[in-house]
Structures are given as C-alpha cells and as structure tokens.
Design a protein around this motif. Structure first.
Motif, short mmCIF file in Angstrom:
data_model
loop_
_atom_site.label_atom_id
_atom_site.label_comp_id
_atom_site.label_asym_id
_atom_site.label_seq_id
_atom_site.Cartn_x
_atom_site.Cartn_y
_atom_site.Cartn_z
N LYS A 178 -3.32 7.94 0.81
CA LYS A 178 -2.75 6.89 1.65
C LYS A 178 -3.75 6.42 2.72
O LYS A 178 -3.64 5.30 3.22
CB LYS A 178 -1.44 7.33 2.30
N LYS A 207 -8.57 2.89 1.57
CA LYS A 207 -8.29 1.49 1.26
C LYS A 207 -8.28 1.28 -0.25
O LYS A 207 -7.42 0.62 -0.80
CB LYS A 207 -9.33 0.59 1.91
N ASN A 208 -9.25 1.88 -0.94
CA ASN A 208 -9.36 1.75 -2.38
C ASN A 208 -9.31 3.16 -2.98
O ASN A 208 -10.20 3.96 -2.74
CB ASN A 208 -10.67 1.06 -2.75
N LYS A 263 0.15 0.95 -4.02
CA LYS A 263 -1.25 1.37 -3.93
C LYS A 263 -1.57 2.34 -5.07
O LYS A 263 -2.68 2.37 -5.59
CB LYS A 263 -1.47 2.05 -2.58
N THR A 306 -2.16 -0.81 -11.55
CA THR A 306 -2.58 -0.03 -10.39
C THR A 306 -2.88 1.40 -10.83
O THR A 306 -2.66 1.76 -11.98
CB THR A 306 -1.51 -0.08 -9.28
N ASP A 312 0.80 -1.23 0.00
CA ASP A 312 0.00 0.00 0.00
C ASP A 312 0.83 1.28 0.00
O ASP A 312 0.39 2.32 0.49
CB ASP A 312 -0.99 0.02 1.17
#
Length: 150
Positions: free
Chosen positions: A137, A140-141, A94, A118, A64
C-alpha cells in the motif's frame, strides 16, 4: 479455514460491510472480502454494490485500494465480469490478492488473471496476504513486487 472475524486481524478492521452474499472488512489501504457459499458472484448483482459502497467509504473514491479475496467458502465468480468492474472506473484497485487453501482455488485464480488489468497475487495464508498488502500500500507502483505461488 476460519473467517477473518475469528482471527486476531479482525481487531484491526476499521469497518465491516455485511451483505446477503458476503462480508467485507475494511482496513487502512486494503479490503478483505469473504463471499458466502453457493453464491455466483456477478458484477450486476453483487460487485457494483460493493464497488459503490467502497468508493463512498474510502478517500480518493477508493483509488489505490488492495482487495484480498479470502476464499474460505465454495462460490463461483463470472471471470468476464472483471472487465465490467474495470469499466466502472470509479473504484481503482491497486492490487488483487487471492487467499486460497486449495489447488482448485489456485487454478480458478489463474483463470481470473486472464481478465485482470492489475496486479494479482496469490497466497495460501491470510498472514502472508495482509503482510503483502500492508507493504504494497506504500508503493506507488507495485508491479515490481514478487508474486507468491501456492
């Protein structure tokens, strides 16, 4: 186009990794990379080493992390090597941000995006990129975040 080291952002860096091919500045939740001029950046000669070092330095094996490519120098990337990066499996991005100050840099990022699995976002200033990374950051998505075009 100044190096991150010559900006106020540098004071916020947690760690700095310096290689013969470039410098990487580590922050909470993101990394800023500056590749040296005239380098042809490849997975085998460069990317593998950086990915390994970052997995050792970040919690959760670097999972992430958002990578900011600060393109202040002219260098080349082998776009298909991104597939090798994603097969590496230990270091999960991420998001990927390209900060480019030229139209050629913007066009190159479009080519890279073809090989990416990504979120890739483009900005024309480091301030915008860091603001986006600091906000993203915490999600989550991040697929719902808007992409900025330069």
């Amino acid at each position: 186009m100044k190096s991150l080291k010559q900006t106020p952002f540098y004071r916020q860096a947690i760690h700095e990794l310096e290689y013969s091919f470039g410098t990487f500045y580590l922050f909470d939740g993101f990394v800023v990379g500056e590749i040296n001029a005239e380098i042809t950046f490849t997975w085998e000669n460069h990317g593998k080493k950086v990915a390994y070092d970052l997995t050792e330095l970040y919690d959760n094996n670097g999972k992430d992390i958002i990578y900011i490519s600060h393109r202040i120098n002219d260098y080349s990337i082998i776009p298909t090597d991104w597939m090798k990066f994603f097969k590496y499996g230990k270091f999960k991005l991420k998001g990927y941000i390209v900060v480019s100050y030229t139209r050629i840099g913007y066009t190159n990022s479009l080519l890279e995006k073809l090989f990416f699995n990504t979120k890739l976002v483009r900005f024309s200033s480091m301030q915008e990129a860091i603001n986006w990374a600091q906000t993203a950051k915490n999600y989550k998505n991040i697929s719902h975040t808007r992409e900025h075009r330069i």
